[in-house]
Design an enzyme around this catalytic site. Structure first.
Site, PDB file in Angstrom:
ATOM      1  CG  ASP A  11      -1.885   1.206   1.206  1.00 47.25           C
ATOM      2  OD1 ASP A  11      -2.562   1.396   0.174  1.00 47.25           O
ATOM      3  OD2 ASP A  11      -1.962   1.951   2.195  1.00 47.25           O
ATOM      4  CB  SER A  12       0.149   4.750  -0.852  1.00 52.07           C
ATOM      5  OG  SER A  12      -1.037   4.819  -0.087  1.00 52.07           O
ATOM      6  CB  CYS A  74      -2.888   0.541  -2.635  1.00 53.90           C
ATOM      7  SG  CYS A  74      -2.931   2.304  -3.000  1.00 53.90           S
ATOM      8  CG  ASN A  75      -9.278   0.530  -3.666  1.00 57.29           C
ATOM      9  OD1 ASN A  75     -10.011  -0.211  -4.292  1.00 57.29           O
ATOM     10  ND2 ASN A  75      -9.159   0.478  -2.351  1.00 57.29           N
ATOM     11  CB  THR A  76      -4.488   4.985  -5.461  1.00 56.08           C
ATOM     12  OG1 THR A  76      -5.482   5.461  -4.540  1.00 56.08           O
ATOM     13  CG2 THR A  76      -4.051   6.100  -6.360  1.00 56.08           C
ATOM     14  CD  GLU A 159      -1.128   7.776   5.493  1.00 58.96           C
ATOM     15  OE1 GLU A 159       0.038   8.066   5.760  1.00 58.96           O
ATOM     16  OE2 GLU A 159      -1.486   6.635   5.101  1.00 58.96           O
ATOM     17  CB  CYS A 193      -9.863   4.581  -0.205  1.00 57.66           C
ATOM     18  SG  CYS A 193      -8.307   5.142   0.537  1.00 57.66           S
ATOM     19  CB  THR A 194      -6.985  -0.087   1.775  1.00 55.24           C
ATOM     20  OG1 THR A 194      -5.852   0.700   1.376  1.00 55.24           O
ATOM     21  CG2 THR A 194      -7.349  -1.049   0.665  1.00 55.24           C
ATOM     22  CG  HIS A 195      -5.702   5.205   4.053  1.00 54.65           C
ATOM     23  ND1 HIS A 195      -5.029   4.602   3.023  1.00 54.65           N
ATOM     24  CD2 HIS A 195      -4.758   5.848   4.793  1.00 54.65           C
ATOM     25  CE1 HIS A 195      -3.733   4.864   3.131  1.00 54.65           C
ATOM     26  NE2 HIS A 195      -3.546   5.613   4.210  1.00 54.65           N
TER      27      HIS A 195
HETATM   28  N1  DGL Z   1      -5.057   3.339   0.530  1.00 56.39           N
HETATM   29  C1  DGL Z   1      -5.037   3.827  -0.805  1.00 56.39           C
HETATM   30  C2  DGL Z   1      -6.215   3.302  -1.602  1.00 56.39           C
HETATM   31  O1  DGL Z   1      -6.757   2.258  -1.308  1.00 56.39           O
HETATM   32  C3  DGL Z   1      -4.977   5.325  -1.003  1.00 56.39           C
HETATM   33  C4  DGL Z   1      -4.139   6.133  -0.113  1.00 56.39           C
HETATM   34  C5  DGL Z   1      -3.359   7.187  -0.847  1.00 56.39           C
HETATM   35  O2  DGL Z   1      -3.948   8.161  -1.368  1.00 56.39           O
HETATM   36  O3  DGL Z   1      -2.160   7.010  -0.877  1.00 56.39           O
HETATM   37  O4  DGL Z   1      -6.575   3.914  -2.572  1.00 56.39           O
END
Ligand code: DGL
Length: 276
Positions: A11-12, A74-76, A159, A193-195
């Site tokens: 993930d990011s 990470c979706n992005t 974050e 988004c996994t966050h």
């Molecule tokens: N957790 C990431 C996702 O699932 C996005 C977080 C980011 O913007 O870096 O998209």
């Protein structure tokens, strides 16, 4: 000795830990190697080219560590880099290497959650612009109508550990109001988004009670379990000592402290460098 081959989870930053938590719950026998590119997060506002470059560096690092299978949690990164990596780069790493994402497994099942056929998708700007969810869901559930809403303030709030604070209420309400104004018939909201699972209490408090909020952890874990059943050679190759190693490209002190909130347990990370 057979080289250890953990399942790579990328993930990011911290978000992928919400996915890893479910993977470990459903598939505890496997070894996992988690990497958060915290030094370069967030990815959600970065260009396609940048997210692709960063993700490719991470994938290369996982393969150098002995991984055979990497999950982009990470979706992005899944939206902006996965297809190019699968089609263009994977061959050079070796014929047995695989990289999976989180968008397709989610799109495969999301139609089952909705009765009205009207789905809200909350995601980063990058994921929304990529239109990956629109395309993938149309493939599996062509009758479904999907409304997307970017929530650019949510990842920075999370974050920075502000997801339980009063400031988060404003931004959660603002994005949900924008989503619901697109269609009052939305009955299912996907956290793409996994966050975002960290904001579930605030999201549920703002939405009408009949709306179901769906996060991806269990869906992705179920899909990985199916994948490993269908690919016994890969399942055999992945090492199984129930061991998890955590790595970050930024401060390990920060990672250990904040990562524990996402993972739901204390953890100890190592620092690594990417792109060198
Ligand atoms: N957790 C990431 C996702 O699932 C996005 C977080 C980011 O913007 O870096 O998209």
């Amino acid at each position: 000795m057979h080289q250890q081959s953990p399942i790579g989870v990328f993930d990011s930053g911290y978000g992928g830990l919400t996915i890893l938590k479910e993977l470990v719950k459903q598939l505890p026998q496997y070894d996992y190697l988690y990497l958060g590119d915290n030094a370069r997060a967030p990815y959600g506002t970065r260009s396609f080219e940048t997210v692709y470059q960063y993700t490719l560096e991470a994938v290369q690092w996982f393969f150098n560590q002995g991984c055979e299978l990497v999950v982009l949690a990470c979706n992005t990164a899944s939206a902006k880099a996965l297809r190019t990596i699968q089609q263009k780069d994977l061959a050079q790493f070796g014929p047995s290497k695989r990289v999976l994402g989180v968008i397709r497994p989610t799109a495969e099942v999301i139609g089952r959650f909705s009765e009205s056929g009207q789905l809200g998708v909350l995601a980063t700007k990058g994921t929304v612009i990529s239109e990956s969810y629109l395309l993938e869901i149309a493939h599996f559930f062509p009758d479904m109508t999907v409304f997307q809403q970017a929530c650019p303030m949510w990842v920075p709030l999370i974050e920075n550990g502000e997801h339980e604070g009063a400031g988060a209420d404003y931004f959660v309400k603002d994005s949900l109001d924008q989503l619901m104004s697109q269609s009052p018939a939305i009955d299912t909201v996907l956290l793409a988004c996994t966050h975002y699972p960290l904001l579930i209490p605030k999201i549920e408090a703002q939405l009408p009670k009949h709306i179901q909020v769906v996060s991806q952890g269990e869906i992705v874990a179920q899909s990985l379990a199916n994948y490993l059943e269908r690919h016994p050679a890969m399942a055999d190759h992945c090492s199984k000592n129930g061991h998890i190693r955590f790595c970050t490209t930024d401060s390990t002190t920060d990672f250990d402290e904040k990562g524990a909130i996402f993972f739901g347990k204390s953890l100890k990370s190592e620092h690594i460098l990417l792109g060198h």
